[in-house]
Scaffold this motif. Sequence first.
Motif, short mmCIF file in Angstrom:
data_model
loop_
_atom_site.label_atom_id
_atom_site.label_comp_id
_atom_site.label_asym_id
_atom_site.label_seq_id
_atom_site.Cartn_x
_atom_site.Cartn_y
_atom_site.Cartn_z
N VAL A 71 0.84 -1.20 0.00
CA VAL A 71 0.00 0.00 0.00
C VAL A 71 0.87 1.25 0.00
N GLN A 72 1.91 1.26 0.83
CA GLN A 72 2.79 2.42 0.89
C GLN A 72 3.53 2.65 -0.42
N ALA A 73 3.78 1.55 -1.14
CA ALA A 73 4.46 1.66 -2.43
C ALA A 73 3.51 2.08 -3.55
N GLY A 74 2.23 2.16 -3.23
CA GLY A 74 1.25 2.57 -4.23
C GLY A 74 0.78 1.47 -5.15
N ASN A 75 1.03 0.22 -4.77
CA ASN A 75 0.55 -0.88 -5.61
C ASN A 75 -0.98 -0.88 -5.61
N PRO A 76 -1.61 -0.93 -6.77
CA PRO A 76 -3.07 -0.82 -6.86
C PRO A 76 -3.84 -2.08 -6.49
N ALA A 77 -3.15 -3.18 -6.27
CA ALA A 77 -3.84 -4.44 -5.95
C ALA A 77 -4.65 -4.31 -4.67
N ARG A 78 -5.84 -4.89 -4.65
CA ARG A 78 -6.66 -4.93 -3.46
C ARG A 78 -6.33 -6.22 -2.70
N VAL A 79 -6.18 -6.10 -1.39
CA VAL A 79 -5.77 -7.25 -0.58
C VAL A 79 -6.91 -7.76 0.27
N ILE A 80 -7.16 -9.06 0.16
CA ILE A 80 -8.09 -9.75 1.06
C ILE A 80 -7.25 -10.61 1.98
N MET A 81 -7.33 -10.34 3.29
CA MET A 81 -6.58 -11.14 4.25
C MET A 81 -7.32 -12.45 4.51
N LEU A 112 -16.04 -16.95 -1.63
CA LEU A 112 -14.68 -16.49 -1.87
C LEU A 112 -14.58 -15.82 -3.24
N ALA A 113 -15.14 -16.46 -4.25
CA ALA A 113 -15.11 -15.90 -5.59
C ALA A 113 -15.83 -14.55 -5.64
N GLU A 114 -16.96 -14.47 -4.98
CA GLU A 114 -17.71 -13.21 -4.97
C GLU A 114 -16.94 -12.12 -4.22
N ALA A 115 -16.24 -12.50 -3.16
CA ALA A 115 -15.44 -11.53 -2.42
C ALA A 115 -14.36 -10.93 -3.30
N VAL A 116 -13.75 -11.76 -4.12
CA VAL A 116 -12.72 -11.27 -5.05
C VAL A 116 -13.33 -10.26 -6.01
N ARG A 117 -14.52 -10.57 -6.51
CA ARG A 117 -15.18 -9.64 -7.44
C ARG A 117 -15.52 -8.33 -6.74
N VAL A 118 -15.98 -8.41 -5.50
CA VAL A 118 -16.37 -7.21 -4.75
C VAL A 118 -15.19 -6.26 -4.58
N VAL A 119 -14.06 -6.78 -4.10
CA VAL A 119 -12.92 -5.89 -3.87
C VAL A 119 -12.31 -5.42 -5.19
N ALA A 120 -12.41 -6.24 -6.23
CA ALA A 120 -11.89 -5.82 -7.53
C ALA A 120 -12.67 -4.62 -8.07
N ARG A 121 -13.95 -4.52 -7.68
CA ARG A 121 -14.75 -3.36 -8.08
C ARG A 121 -14.45 -2.14 -7.23
#
Length: 220
Positions: A71-81, A112-121
């Motif tokens: 996050v500090q590096a500005g990487n745009p990926a969304r993280v699900i712990m 799980l699959a739906e969670a990935v879609r949610v954060v990707a949006r």
Amino acid sequence: MTIGVLIADDQDLVRAGLSMIIDARDDLSVVGEAGDGLEAIVLAERLRPDVILMDVRMPGLDGIEATRRLVQAGNPARVIMLTTFDLDEPVFAALRAGASGFLLKDTRPADLAEAVRVVARGEALLAPTVTRRLLDRFADQLPGAAKPARLDLLTDREVEVLTLVARAMSNAEIAQRLVLSQATVKTHLSAILTKLDLRDRVQAAVLAYEVGLVRPGSAS
């Protein structure tokens, strides 16, 4: 458009299981796998995934610190712990580090699959039954903070929306509560994130607890 997913977990069997779940969906694809936090950072920078499924506990560099660095590096990926216990204490630190949400490892494949879609949006994952309890439990451990001056930039309606976001309500639920369209709720939420310089609704919820807009156990 296919959503690229990076899986970071130190257990081979877990990575294999998650990979099967993700790749079984037409709109999701595993772009890489990492066995620890350092490898996750390297692969995230090289592969630029849309979403990272990040285990909380890994040898060397754990998932929390890996998330913070990304996050500090500005990487745009969304993280699900990913965590084994629904009140795993490090998860709260992960949310503050910039994670977009968290899931239990025994979550159903479809969820799980739906969670990935949610954060990707960009909507972030605030599960009422888990995240709310976590925030309630640790809110009294947050450092004392005066109301940020920039919070004054919010309109009364935006404060209402922020409060309901912190109570783990979805856009649809907020729209129903405030008698607004979902599009209008999204517009308000976007304005809130911009004005408060926040990454997503998870950080907005944490801020709402920090400044006292919502208190542990408050009614929704």
